[in-house]
Each structure stands twice: as C-alpha cells, then as structure tokens.
Design a protein around this motif. Structure first.
Motif, PDB file in Angstrom:
ATOM      1  N   PHE A 186      40.023  48.324  45.017  1.00  0.00           N
ATOM      2  CA  PHE A 186      40.383  47.878  46.356  1.00  0.00           C
ATOM      3  C   PHE A 186      39.376  46.893  46.936  1.00  0.00           C
ATOM      4  O   PHE A 186      39.577  46.371  48.036  1.00  0.00           O
ATOM      5  N   ASP A 187      38.300  46.621  46.194  1.00  0.00           N
ATOM      6  CA  ASP A 187      37.307  45.645  46.616  1.00  0.00           C
ATOM      7  C   ASP A 187      37.248  44.458  45.663  1.00  0.00           C
ATOM      8  O   ASP A 187      36.355  43.624  45.761  1.00  0.00           O
ATOM      9  N   THR A 188      38.204  44.397  44.745  1.00  0.00           N
ATOM     10  CA  THR A 188      38.288  43.306  43.781  1.00  0.00           C
ATOM     11  C   THR A 188      39.544  42.491  44.075  1.00  0.00           C
ATOM     12  O   THR A 188      40.605  43.061  44.317  1.00  0.00           O
ATOM     13  N   PRO A 189      39.455  41.161  44.081  1.00  0.00           N
ATOM     14  CA  PRO A 189      40.620  40.338  44.379  1.00  0.00           C
ATOM     15  C   PRO A 189      41.804  40.663  43.457  1.00  0.00           C
ATOM     16  O   PRO A 189      41.635  40.839  42.246  1.00  0.00           O
ATOM     17  N   ALA A 190      42.976  40.728  44.053  1.00  0.00           N
ATOM     18  CA  ALA A 190      44.176  41.080  43.289  1.00  0.00           C
ATOM     19  C   ALA A 190      44.422  40.108  42.154  1.00  0.00           C
ATOM     20  O   ALA A 190      44.899  40.499  41.080  1.00  0.00           O
ATOM     21  N   GLY A 191      44.100  38.824  42.374  1.00  0.00           N
ATOM     22  CA  GLY A 191      44.321  37.834  41.333  1.00  0.00           C
ATOM     23  C   GLY A 191      43.503  38.087  40.080  1.00  0.00           C
ATOM     24  O   GLY A 191      43.885  37.680  38.980  1.00  0.00           O
ATOM     25  N   GLU A 192      42.362  38.773  40.232  1.00  0.00           N
ATOM     26  CA  GLU A 192      41.525  39.098  39.084  1.00  0.00           C
ATOM     27  C   GLU A 192      42.000  40.367  38.370  1.00  0.00           C
ATOM     28  O   GLU A 192      41.664  40.592  37.212  1.00  0.00           O
ATOM     29  N   LEU A 193      42.760  41.194  39.072  1.00  0.00           N
ATOM     30  CA  LEU A 193      43.172  42.495  38.540  1.00  0.00           C
ATOM     31  C   LEU A 193      44.567  42.508  37.960  1.00  0.00           C
ATOM     32  O   LEU A 193      44.837  43.236  37.004  1.00  0.00           O
ATOM     33  N   ASN A 194      45.457  41.736  38.550  1.00  0.00           N
ATOM     34  CA  ASN A 194      46.878  41.920  38.247  1.00  0.00           C
ATOM     35  C   ASN A 194      47.179  41.682  36.771  1.00  0.00           C
ATOM     36  O   ASN A 194      46.872  40.631  36.212  1.00  0.00           O
ATOM     37  N   GLY A 195      47.764  42.708  36.142  1.00  0.00           N
ATOM     38  CA  GLY A 195      48.147  42.613  34.738  1.00  0.00           C
ATOM     39  C   GLY A 195      47.011  42.815  33.756  1.00  0.00           C
ATOM     40  O   GLY A 195      47.186  42.585  32.556  1.00  0.00           O
ATOM     41  N   GLN A 196      45.863  43.301  34.227  1.00  0.00           N
ATOM     42  CA  GLN A 196      44.706  43.444  33.354  1.00  0.00           C
ATOM     43  C   GLN A 196      44.600  44.850  32.765  1.00  0.00           C
ATOM     44  O   GLN A 196      44.966  45.836  33.395  1.00  0.00           O
ATOM     45  N   ARG A 197      44.082  44.911  31.547  1.00  0.00           N
ATOM     46  CA  ARG A 197      43.700  46.183  30.906  1.00  0.00           C
ATOM     47  C   ARG A 197      42.185  46.280  31.049  1.00  0.00           C
ATOM     48  O   ARG A 197      41.449  45.434  30.559  1.00  0.00           O
ATOM     49  N   LEU A 198      41.729  47.315  31.737  1.00  0.00           N
ATOM     50  CA  LEU A 198      40.326  47.447  32.105  1.00  0.00           C
ATOM     51  C   LEU A 198      39.676  48.558  31.295  1.00  0.00           C
ATOM     52  O   LEU A 198      39.914  49.742  31.538  1.00  0.00           O
ATOM     53  N   PRO A 199      38.856  48.225  30.290  1.00  0.00           N
ATOM     54  CA  PRO A 199      38.251  49.262  29.445  1.00  0.00           C
ATOM     55  C   PRO A 199      37.170  50.043  30.197  1.00  0.00           C
ATOM     56  O   PRO A 199      36.315  49.447  30.862  1.00  0.00           O
ATOM     57  N   LEU A 200      37.214  51.359  30.076  1.00  0.00           N
ATOM     58  CA  LEU A 200      36.199  52.212  30.680  1.00  0.00           C
ATOM     59  C   LEU A 200      35.446  53.035  29.646  1.00  0.00           C
ATOM     60  O   LEU A 200      34.517  53.759  29.994  1.00  0.00           O
ATOM     61  N   SER A 201      35.843  52.945  28.393  1.00  0.00           N
ATOM     62  CA  SER A 201      35.171  53.710  27.348  1.00  0.00           C
ATOM     63  C   SER A 201      33.751  53.190  27.160  1.00  0.00           C
ATOM     64  O   SER A 201      33.494  51.979  27.259  1.00  0.00           O
ATOM     65  N   ARG A 202      32.845  54.118  26.898  1.00  0.00           N
ATOM     66  CA  ARG A 202      31.441  53.757  26.693  1.00  0.00           C
ATOM     67  C   ARG A 202      31.183  53.342  25.263  1.00  0.00           C
ATOM     68  O   ARG A 202      31.825  53.801  24.357  1.00  0.00           O
TER      69      ARG A 202
END
Length: 244
Positions: free
Chosen positions: A228-244
């Motif tokens: 909610f603090d990241t621009p939507a244009g940077e997020l939309n349709g993205q796969r965001l890896p969280l694995s270490r």
C-alpha cells in the motif's frame, strides 16, 4: 499509495497463522482490518490474536452467494474495500501422477482457485475504484517448477496465479492502459511467491528443523503492508519473491 490514510482491508483465510500475522501487521500500520474465515469461533479467536480492532467475519468463500452477502454486509456498514489479501489455501500431495486423487484436486481447486475467483469478482469494483486498490495472493515456487508428487497443488496454484494476472490486466485496461481516457495506475493485483511459510508454532513443534528457504509469516505481513506504499504501476501484474 496510502499516504498515511486508513484503508479498509479484507484478509481472506484469516484463521491461519499467515492470516493472523498479516492482519496484525496491517492493523499495526493503522488500517481497518476485516478478517474472514469459514468457522465463526476460529475466526473470532484469530481476530482477537491479531489485535484490538480487527473485525472477524464468518463466510464460506467458496460459495459465491455467501461472498455476495459478505460484500452487501460490508456495504451496509459503509465499508468499501481498498485491499483484499487472499491467504486461503492448503496442501495436498501424492507419490506421483497416477495417485493424484480427485478428492485432493477438489480440495485444492476449491480453496486456492474458487475462493479467489469469488472474492475478486465480488470486490473487483471496490478495488478498481479505490485510490489504493490492492489484490494479492500467496503462491508457491512449485507453480513454476512443478513436481510429479505436487502436481495437483502446483496446478491449482498456477490457475490462481493466472486468475490474479487477469485481474491485473483488468485494472490496467481500466486505468493506465485505457485507450481513450488513461489515468495513472492506482489499483494493482500481485502475487507473492514463497517456497513455504513458517511460524513460531511450527518451529516449536520441530526444533531440530532449519526450514531453509521458508518465509516467516511476520515477513509476509510486512510485505503486505508495503503493497500500500508502493506505486500501483510498479506492482500490477508482478510476481514478488519472498523466499530466502
């Protein structure tokens, strides 16, 4: 972006350790959090664990009529959602392809895909209208590298990912990609990708295990807040890896 404003966020699958952690993180960030589960007693206990002010709601998210009633209930309270975090899931595996059971497939499809379809359809207009609309789901690295034993699980996760990416395309076409009246992208759908999730109870139950590559549910909660603090244009349709 939220800009410090209080947002209305629904956590689907809120009875799970990940649901509690995400609700706790969002509430800690000052947002209004509604957490949803199928069992009224369990979701009430989970909401209390997540923190003061987290609102528990009981709903069978696999039932489209029940989800429509949930949206009507929230609308009756004057609530329009700014975010939906989809954490409904579960694991079923087998030895290989031949013993992938129909019962396991039905369970995985119901939890991973049908619930996501129902919730995203019911609240799509809310998220598209919000200045900070966000839809996110948690997927698995297995979806991109499926094994025979996890065939049904991987296929269900892949289907859920495809649906989420289609929602992202819908947001893009209505906003920044609109042919006649484009506007700055303000709604986004994204996918968190993990190997698996781990919480304190799992560590306590198996102190000898190291859980390599697992993502702590608290880290997932922090990542959800950042949406909610990241621009939507940077997020939309993205796969965001969280694995270490």
């Amino acid at each position: 972006m939220s800009g410090g404003h209080t947002l209305n966020i629904l956590v689907a699958g809120g009875s799970s350790p990940s649901g509690i952690a995400v609700a706790r993180a969002l509430r800690g960030a000052g947002h209004r959090v509604f957490t949803v589960g199928s069992d009224a007693g369990r979701i009430a206990a989970a909401a209390a664990d997540a923190g003061d002010g987290v609102v528990p709601l009981a709903c069978d998210l696999a039932d489209p009529d029940a989800v429509a009633a949930l949206r009507a209930d929230l609308a009756g309270r004057g609530v329009r959602l700014d975010g939906v975090m989809h954490l409904v899931g579960g694991w079923r595996g087998a030895k290989g392809i031949a013993d992938q059971s129909d019962e396991d497939w039905d369970f995985l499809e119901r939890n991973a895909v049908t619930t996501l379809r129902n919730v995203s359809r019911a609240f799509y207009d809310d998220l598209a209208a919000s200045a900070t609309g966000r839809l996110a789901m948690v997927s698995s690295t297995t979806a991109a590298a499926p094994t025979a034993g996890a065939a049904s699980y991987a296929a269900a996760k892949a289907a859920a990912e495809a649906w989420t990416l289609a929602v992202a395309d819908g947001f893009r076409r209505e906003q920044s990609g609109h042919k006649e009246h484009p506007v700055e992208q303000h709604s986004a759908a994204a996918i968190f990708v993990v190997k698996a999730l781990v919480d304190d109870a799992m560590r306590a139950a198996a102190p000898e295990r190291k859980f390599p590559g697992y993502t702590d549910v608290a880290d997932l909660g922090s990542a959800v807040v950042r949406l909610f603090d990241t621009p939507a244009g940077e997020l939309n349709g993205q796969r965001l890896p969280l694995s270490r």
